[in-house]
Design a protein around this motif. Structure first.
Motif, PDB file in Angstrom:
ATOM      1  N   HIS A  81       0.814  -1.219   0.000  1.00  0.00           N
ATOM      2  CA  HIS A  81       0.000   0.000   0.000  1.00  0.00           C
ATOM      3  C   HIS A  81       0.848   1.269   0.000  1.00  0.00           C
ATOM      4  O   HIS A  81       0.321   2.362  -0.186  1.00  0.00           O
ATOM      5  CB  HIS A  81      -0.915   0.023   1.235  1.00  0.00           C
ATOM      6  CG  HIS A  81      -1.685  -1.249   1.436  1.00  0.00           C
ATOM      7  ND1 HIS A  81      -2.493  -1.790   0.458  1.00  0.00           N
ATOM      8  CD2 HIS A  81      -1.765  -2.107   2.489  1.00  0.00           C
ATOM      9  CE1 HIS A  81      -3.034  -2.916   0.916  1.00  0.00           C
ATOM     10  NE2 HIS A  81      -2.601  -3.131   2.139  1.00  0.00           N
ATOM     11  N   HIS A 101      -2.670 -12.032  -1.298  1.00  0.00           N
ATOM     12  CA  HIS A 101      -3.011 -11.599   0.058  1.00  0.00           C
ATOM     13  C   HIS A 101      -3.894 -12.661   0.697  1.00  0.00           C
ATOM     14  O   HIS A 101      -4.764 -13.233   0.031  1.00  0.00           O
ATOM     15  CB  HIS A 101      -3.781 -10.275   0.026  1.00  0.00           C
ATOM     16  CG  HIS A 101      -2.994  -9.135  -0.538  1.00  0.00           C
ATOM     17  ND1 HIS A 101      -2.126  -8.382   0.206  1.00  0.00           N
ATOM     18  CD2 HIS A 101      -2.938  -8.649  -1.801  1.00  0.00           C
ATOM     19  CE1 HIS A 101      -1.575  -7.451  -0.559  1.00  0.00           C
ATOM     20  NE2 HIS A 101      -2.040  -7.598  -1.789  1.00  0.00           N
ATOM     21  N   SER A 103      -6.049 -11.997   3.256  1.00  0.00           N
ATOM     22  CA  SER A 103      -7.362 -11.354   3.377  1.00  0.00           C
ATOM     23  C   SER A 103      -7.728 -10.714   2.035  1.00  0.00           C
ATOM     24  O   SER A 103      -6.933 -10.774   1.082  1.00  0.00           O
ATOM     25  CB  SER A 103      -7.314 -10.284   4.479  1.00  0.00           C
ATOM     26  OG  SER A 103      -6.464  -9.215   4.091  1.00  0.00           O
TER      27      SER A 103
HETATM   28  C1  DQA Z   1      -2.142  -8.613   3.780  1.00  0.00           C
HETATM   29  C2  DQA Z   1      -3.133  -7.436   3.675  1.00  0.00           C
HETATM   30  C3  DQA Z   1      -2.434  -6.123   3.984  1.00  0.00           C
HETATM   31  O1  DQA Z   1      -3.356  -5.038   3.905  1.00  0.00           O
HETATM   32  C4  DQA Z   1      -1.857  -6.156   5.393  1.00  0.00           C
HETATM   33  O2  DQA Z   1      -1.120  -4.977   5.636  1.00  0.00           O
HETATM   34  C5  DQA Z   1      -1.042  -7.367   5.667  1.00  0.00           C
HETATM   35  C6  DQA Z   1      -1.483  -8.663   5.140  1.00  0.00           C
HETATM   36  C7  DQA Z   1      -2.863  -9.963   3.577  1.00  0.00           C
HETATM   37  O3  DQA Z   1      -2.172 -10.940   3.300  1.00  0.00           O
HETATM   38  O4  DQA Z   1      -4.085 -10.058   3.709  1.00  0.00           O
HETATM   39  O5  DQA Z   1      -0.063  -7.317   6.406  1.00  0.00           O
HETATM   40  O6  DQA Z   1      -1.179  -8.482   2.781  1.00  0.00           O
END
Ligand code: DQA
Length: 145
Positions: A81, A101, A103
């Motif tokens: 980000h 990711h 999530s």
């Molecule tokens: C992440 C999603 C990101 O927004 C967050 O900062 C993470 C994990 C994920 O794997 O869902 O650290 O990358």
């Protein structure tokens, strides 16, 4: 012997399993690594699996991947980000990039809706927990073939 898929992990992912399990699940990073290795093996590939909390270290590994890897799977975590340095390194890598990711950042806070890595990724897999990594490795293997 074909080049490995580099699976790179950004900050705080070393805490998987204990960090906000209601969001990221109870699977540890070691479990994720084992899943990636198994999926790659089933596709006749290997993975180099690494995690760092440091942006510059991730840049160094992406630069290494330029000559050493057939493709990159990256969960940039929060650096996705924020980091133009990761974007520039990935642009220079000249190998297929799959972003993943655990999530689904698009369904979370607005500051997670944009990732610089998506600008250079061929594909993005989100929201499926550890399965996101397995599918990302599969996509990377297909692109690298
Ligand atoms: C992440 C999603 C990101 O927004 C967050 O900062 C993470 C994990 C994920 O794997 O869902 O650290 O990358």
């Amino acid at each position: 012997m074909s080049k490995p898929i580099y699976v790179l992990n950004g900050p705080n992912l070393n805490l998987l399993g204990v960090r906000e399990p209601e969001i990221y699940g109870k699977t540890t990073l070691a479990d994720v690594q084992a899943l990636c290795e198994a999926r790659a093996k089933s596709l006749g590939k290997t993975v180099v699996f690494r995690q760092s909390n440091h942006e510059g270290q991730l840049v160094d590994w992406i630069q290494e991947a330029r000559t050493m890897a057939c493709a990159i799977v990256i969960n940039p975590a929060a650096y996705g980000h924020t980091s133009i340095a990761l974007l520039d390194a990935l642009k220079a890598a000249e190998v297929p990039v799959i972003e993943c990711h655990l999530s689904n950042p698009a369904a979370r806070e607005s500051f997670r809706h944009h990732t610089y890595v998506s600008l250079v990724a061929t594909g993005v897999v989100t929201g499926l927990g550890a399965k996101s990594y397995e599918l990302a490795v599969e996509a990377a293997a297909a692109l690298a073939a």
